[in-house]
Design an enzyme around this catalytic site. Structure first.
Site, PDB file in Angstrom:
ATOM      1  N   TYR A  55       6.082  -1.890   5.931  1.00 40.79           N
ATOM      2  CA  TYR A  55       5.827  -3.303   6.162  1.00 40.79           C
ATOM      3  C   TYR A  55       7.139  -4.097   6.156  1.00 40.79           C
ATOM      4  O   TYR A  55       7.702  -4.410   5.112  1.00 40.79           O
ATOM      5  CB  TYR A  55       4.877  -3.866   5.106  1.00 40.79           C
ATOM      6  CG  TYR A  55       3.550  -3.147   5.015  1.00 40.79           C
ATOM      7  CD1 TYR A  55       3.052  -2.385   6.071  1.00 40.79           C
ATOM      8  CD2 TYR A  55       2.782  -3.228   3.863  1.00 40.79           C
ATOM      9  CE1 TYR A  55       1.844  -1.725   5.977  1.00 40.79           C
ATOM     10  CE2 TYR A  55       1.560  -2.576   3.763  1.00 40.79           C
ATOM     11  CZ  TYR A  55       1.091  -1.821   4.828  1.00 40.79           C
ATOM     12  OH  TYR A  55      -0.105  -1.170   4.728  1.00 40.79           O
ATOM     13  N   HIS A 137       0.796   7.687   3.482  1.00 42.72           N
ATOM     14  CA  HIS A 137       0.619   6.676   4.523  1.00 42.72           C
ATOM     15  C   HIS A 137       0.569   7.294   5.921  1.00 42.72           C
ATOM     16  O   HIS A 137       1.539   7.895   6.386  1.00 42.72           O
ATOM     17  CB  HIS A 137       1.778   5.674   4.447  1.00 42.72           C
ATOM     18  CG  HIS A 137       1.500   4.374   5.128  1.00 42.72           C
ATOM     19  ND1 HIS A 137       2.449   3.381   5.251  1.00 42.72           N
ATOM     20  CD2 HIS A 137       0.381   3.876   5.713  1.00 42.72           C
ATOM     21  CE1 HIS A 137       1.925   2.340   5.876  1.00 42.72           C
ATOM     22  NE2 HIS A 137       0.671   2.629   6.173  1.00 42.72           N
TER      23      HIS A 137
END
Length: 325
Positions: A55, A137
């Site tokens: 992010y 992830h």
């Protein structure tokens, strides 16, 4: 704010703050706006925060950590993710998704050693001595490496008390179902696959999670924006939404208007009605968005809306609805 049990020794607030927007997802966010967003979430009772190296290529972790390390460590819970190492790439052009991010780019690494490095680097960016939840992830093309490397590292970290809960975060439910069968996980972060537009997790993932007591952190409740505003440049799954999806979202919005409620309220309350869902993780880029997200979780949605939603078969017949409609 109400709390729920995510793992054996971890209680979390039912609403969490997702930090992808704070990393500049789709548009840049200033340091001041990021700080104000996190402060507003905290002031409204949010005590669960989700982040990842991806992010904003470290930007979200740094911004979240700058606020959280000023709080007493036992008053909040935070999750971050492994599987991508950030490395310098001065020649790269601006990323398609993250704006205003540093000149770093992620490199997939689901090995045992790569995960251990990833955790160390995340803690450095956060400025914290530990995180509570670690998630593998997006291992979409790396199932074997995730099981033999990443999860082996996470299990060690959980066993030695470094973290309290482990799992995976993905935009699909199929591989999470495989992980639930193969790995002793505590929770999953599922993005965009249990919403008013997509109930793909309903048939396989949620039942096994219920049976094995695996918590669900539910992200992507607005499906990247189409369920927040289906009118202007609507996004679905991080891409421009096709005409059929826009038409369905507009139909849902019209039904909400008929019953005097908001599409966003229906979207979040639909998700939270499923007993498998532990936390609604909602991203925000401004303090006003945080306030609205939390308000939408509490805004009255008439039972008549849910009844008509069911009668018109706009959601899966097996999806539980608020109030048992």
């Amino acid at each position: 704010m109400k709390k729920a049990r995510l793992a054996n020794n971890l209680d979390v607030t039912r609403i969490g703050l997702g930090s992808a927007p704070l990393g500049g997802l789709f548009s840049a966010v200033s340091d001041a706006d990021a700080e104000a967003t996190i402060e507003r979430a905290w002031s409204l009772g949010v005590r669960f925060f989700d982040t990842a190296p991806l992010y904003g290529f470290g930007l979200a972790e740094r911004r979240l950590g700058a606020f959280l390390r000023q709080q007493k460590r036992d008053t909040f819970a935070i999750s971050t993710k492994v599987g991508r190492l950030l490395r310098p790439d001065a020649s790269s052009v601006e990323d398609d998704h993250y704006k205003g991010a540093p000149a770093l780019r992620p490199q997939f690494d689901f090995s045992y050693d790569g995960v251990m490095r990833s955790v160390e680097e995340s803690l450095e960016r956060l400025g914290l001595d530990r995180v509570d939840v670690l998630l593998v992830h997006d291992p979409d093309d790396h199932y074997d490496a995730a099981v033999s490397g990443a999860f082996r590292a996470l299990i060690k970290l959980r066993d030695d008390g470094t973290v309290k809960a482990i799992g995976s975060g993905m935009n699909q439910s199929e591989m999470l179902t495989r992980f639930a069968e193969a790995v002793p996980v505590d929770c999953f972060l599922l993005a965009g696959r249990y919403t008013l537009l997509d109930q793909g997790a309903l048939s396989a993932l949620f039942p096994i999670c219920r049976a094995k007591n695996i918590g669900i952190l539910l992200g992507g409740i607005y499906n990247s924006g189409i369920l927040a505003d289906p009118h202007t440049s609507a996004k679905f799954n991080y891409q421009d939404a096709d005409a059929a999806l826009v038409a369905r979202a507009l139909e849902l919005e019209a039904l909400c208007q008929k019953h005097g409620t908001e599409l966003k309220a229906a979207a979040v309350q639909f998700c939270m009605a499923h007993p498998a869902v532990t936390v609604a993780v909602q991203g925000a880029r401004t303090a006003a968005e945080v306030s609205e997200n939390i308000a939408m979780a509490e805004l009255p949605v008439p039972q008549a809306f849910w009844q008509e939603l069911r009668a018109r078969r706009l959601v899966d017949a097996n999806a539980p609805l608020p109030g048992g409609a």
